[in-house]
Design an enzyme around this catalytic site. Structure first.
Site, PDB file in Angstrom:
ATOM      1  N   ARG A  20       0.892  -1.632  -0.169  1.00  0.00           N
ATOM      2  CA  ARG A  20      -0.161  -0.254  -0.098  1.00  0.00           C
ATOM      3  C   ARG A  20       1.177   1.105  -0.254  1.00  0.00           C
ATOM      4  O   ARG A  20       1.710   1.157   0.914  1.00  0.00           O
ATOM      5  CB  ARG A  20      -0.419   0.032   1.389  1.00  0.00           C
ATOM      6  CG  ARG A  20      -2.378  -1.326   1.207  1.00  0.00           C
ATOM      7  CD  ARG A  20      -2.395  -0.751   2.320  1.00  0.00           C
ATOM      8  NE  ARG A  20      -3.793  -2.077   2.563  1.00  0.00           N
ATOM      9  CZ  ARG A  20      -3.353  -2.829   4.075  1.00  0.00           C
ATOM     10  NH1 ARG A  20      -1.901  -3.439   4.263  1.00  0.00           N
ATOM     11  NH2 ARG A  20      -3.913  -4.206   3.668  1.00  0.00           N
ATOM     12  N   TYR A  74      -9.343 -11.155  -6.290  1.00  0.00           N
ATOM     13  CA  TYR A  74      -8.339 -11.468  -7.674  1.00  0.00           C
ATOM     14  C   TYR A  74      -9.008 -12.227  -8.323  1.00  0.00           C
ATOM     15  O   TYR A  74      -8.702 -12.494  -9.717  1.00  0.00           O
ATOM     16  CB  TYR A  74      -6.666 -11.044  -6.763  1.00  0.00           C
ATOM     17  CG  TYR A  74      -6.343 -10.213  -6.323  1.00  0.00           C
ATOM     18  CD1 TYR A  74      -6.711  -8.604  -6.956  1.00  0.00           C
ATOM     19  CD2 TYR A  74      -6.993  -9.154  -4.754  1.00  0.00           C
ATOM     20  CE1 TYR A  74      -6.150  -7.468  -6.508  1.00  0.00           C
ATOM     21  CE2 TYR A  74      -7.182  -8.585  -4.883  1.00  0.00           C
ATOM     22  CZ  TYR A  74      -6.390  -7.337  -5.047  1.00  0.00           C
ATOM     23  OH  TYR A  74      -6.134  -6.176  -4.834  1.00  0.00           O
ATOM     24  N   LYS A 126      -2.261  -1.878   7.785  1.00  0.00           N
ATOM     25  CA  LYS A 126      -3.719  -1.562   8.552  1.00  0.00           C
ATOM     26  C   LYS A 126      -3.929  -2.293   9.774  1.00  0.00           C
ATOM     27  O   LYS A 126      -3.275  -3.528   9.878  1.00  0.00           O
ATOM     28  CB  LYS A 126      -4.921  -2.151   7.539  1.00  0.00           C
ATOM     29  CG  LYS A 126      -5.127  -1.384   6.480  1.00  0.00           C
ATOM     30  CD  LYS A 126      -6.722  -1.316   5.537  1.00  0.00           C
ATOM     31  CE  LYS A 126      -6.540  -0.651   4.321  1.00  0.00           C
ATOM     32  NZ  LYS A 126      -7.887  -1.000   3.478  1.00  0.00           N
ATOM     33  N   ARG A 148      -0.421  -2.355  -6.626  1.00  0.00           N
ATOM     34  CA  ARG A 148      -0.309  -3.414  -6.052  1.00  0.00           C
ATOM     35  C   ARG A 148      -1.703  -4.501  -6.089  1.00  0.00           C
ATOM     36  O   ARG A 148      -1.312  -5.682  -6.155  1.00  0.00           O
ATOM     37  CB  ARG A 148      -1.359  -3.097  -4.327  1.00  0.00           C
ATOM     38  CG  ARG A 148      -1.519  -4.169  -3.023  1.00  0.00           C
ATOM     39  CD  ARG A 148      -2.336  -3.480  -1.931  1.00  0.00           C
ATOM     40  NE  ARG A 148      -3.177  -3.636  -1.564  1.00  0.00           N
ATOM     41  CZ  ARG A 148      -2.384  -4.275  -0.161  1.00  0.00           C
ATOM     42  NH1 ARG A 148      -1.189  -5.189  -0.110  1.00  0.00           N
ATOM     43  NH2 ARG A 148      -3.003  -5.136   0.494  1.00  0.00           N
ATOM     44  N   HIS A 163      -3.956  -8.786   4.014  1.00  0.00           N
ATOM     45  CA  HIS A 163      -5.750  -8.909   3.961  1.00  0.00           C
ATOM     46  C   HIS A 163      -5.364  -9.847   5.329  1.00  0.00           C
ATOM     47  O   HIS A 163      -5.231 -11.102   5.767  1.00  0.00           O
ATOM     48  CB  HIS A 163      -6.115  -9.886   2.650  1.00  0.00           C
ATOM     49  CG  HIS A 163      -6.057  -8.606   1.887  1.00  0.00           C
ATOM     50  ND1 HIS A 163      -6.266  -9.346   0.658  1.00  0.00           N
ATOM     51  CD2 HIS A 163      -5.878  -7.565   1.488  1.00  0.00           C
ATOM     52  CE1 HIS A 163      -5.920  -8.679  -0.746  1.00  0.00           C
ATOM     53  NE2 HIS A 163      -6.160  -7.151   0.481  1.00  0.00           N
ATOM     54  N   HIS A 192      -2.553   2.098  -5.709  1.00  0.00           N
ATOM     55  CA  HIS A 192      -2.559   0.943  -5.646  1.00  0.00           C
ATOM     56  C   HIS A 192      -3.345   0.126  -6.726  1.00  0.00           C
ATOM     57  O   HIS A 192      -3.508  -1.254  -6.475  1.00  0.00           O
ATOM     58  CB  HIS A 192      -4.024   1.137  -4.602  1.00  0.00           C
ATOM     59  CG  HIS A 192      -5.316   0.379  -3.736  1.00  0.00           C
ATOM     60  ND1 HIS A 192      -4.256   0.208  -2.800  1.00  0.00           N
ATOM     61  CD2 HIS A 192      -6.285  -0.246  -3.671  1.00  0.00           C
ATOM     62  CE1 HIS A 192      -4.717  -0.494  -1.496  1.00  0.00           C
ATOM     63  NE2 HIS A 192      -5.944  -0.394  -2.307  1.00  0.00           N
TER      64      HIS A 192
END
Length: 298
Positions: A145, A277, A169, A245, A268, A242
């Site tokens: 990110r 994806y 995150k 990414r 994630h 992004h």
């Protein structure tokens, strides 16, 4: 700032360990709702379900995307749960509010040829060119990110294993890796180039600005650098950090990488997030089938 919001901010930061970015957005959403209540002479500590319904109508009329509305409701649900736990309100009125259906949009990504052109366009004979090449290597080569990229410190890099410790995150820690092309650029960058950009200042961050500052490069600056690079190519498309990414994840899956590995590399928390994806990979398989199988052709 309203006392309950100040305490809520401390709660998100200390007890929930939320990222600064998430906390900032939550506070914006909550302040917006309180302002809405004030405009209609309503006390936000004593609202009813009909008030929430009116607020949702207000958001839809402002043509917010369903993802934005979901975020706002999630922020308010967390806020009112906090108020309920502190005995400030009698109940969490947002607890049973249904979130809007998520729009199923496939993430945009670049082809291998697009990536090749973007990398070739950068002039690495200049200090800033070397730095910008390193930015691309880490965004695409490691799937970072942009905020993670900007927060990399020199002490986070394990040069012997070609790995980097990333705080993602929710302040969740993970390890990402980089390949030989990135290693060559890092070596070039750290052997004189970085000091040349930095001047006499001291800086613990890997990616630095071009104004001899002692801070890391900002997220917005990285976005502008990438925009300028894309505009220098023949590509008639837009790409954000992004996007790189997304491209990282898509190319791994298309080349047969296990989705669980991609999940961990991306950081994630849920496989559902990574699962989007697979739609791209499945679409590629469909096109290959339709273009190559004798019984699939028209």
């Amino acid at each position: 700032m309203e006392k309950n919001i100040v305490n809520f901010e401390k709660y998100l930061n200390i007890e929930r360990n939320y990222s600064n970015y998430t906390i900032k957005n939550y506070l914006i959403d909550i302040t917006e709702f309180i302002t809405y209540c004030n405009n209609f002479n309503k006390n936000y500590l004593n609202i009813k379900y009909t008030d929430i319904k009116s607020y949702l109508t207000h958001l839809y009329e402002k043509k917010y995307k369903s993802t934005t509305i979901s975020r706002k409701i999630s922020a308010l649900r967390t806020f009112y749960a906090f108020l309920y736990d502190k005995n400030i309100v009698d109940k969490n009125v947002f607890e049973y509010i249904t979130l809007p259906k998520k729009e199923k949009r496939l993430p945009k990504y670049l082809s291998n040829d697009d990536i090749d052109e973007i990398f070739k366009i950068i002039d690495i004979s200049t200090p800033l060119g070397i730095r910008n090449r390193l930015i691309l290597e880490l965004l695409y080569g490691s799937g970072l990110r942009v905020s993670e990229l900007c927060n990399i410190k020199l002490s986070d890099i394990d040069f012997s294993n070609k790995s980097i410790r990333i705080i993602g995150k929710g302040k969740k820690e993970r390890i990402v890796y980089y390949g030989e092309p990135c290693k060559r650029i890092i070596d070039l960058y750290l052997n004189g180039t970085r000091d040349e950009i930095l001047g006499k200042n001291k800086n613990e961050y890997l990616i630095i600005g071009n104004k001899k500052s002692n801070k890391s490069l900002s997220v917005r600056s990285v976005e502008l650098i990438l925009n300028n690079i894309i505009e220098s190519t023949s590509l008639n498309k837009k790409a954000s950090p992004h996007t790189l990414r997304h491209t990282f994840a898509t190319h791994l899956l298309n080349d047969g990488c296990d989705i669980l590995i991609v999940k961990e590399l991306l950081g994630h928390s849920s496989l559902d997030t990574t699962g989007i994806y697979t739609h791209i990979s499945n679409e590629m398989l469909r096109k290959v089938y339709l273009n190559n199988h004798p019984r699939a052709k028209k």
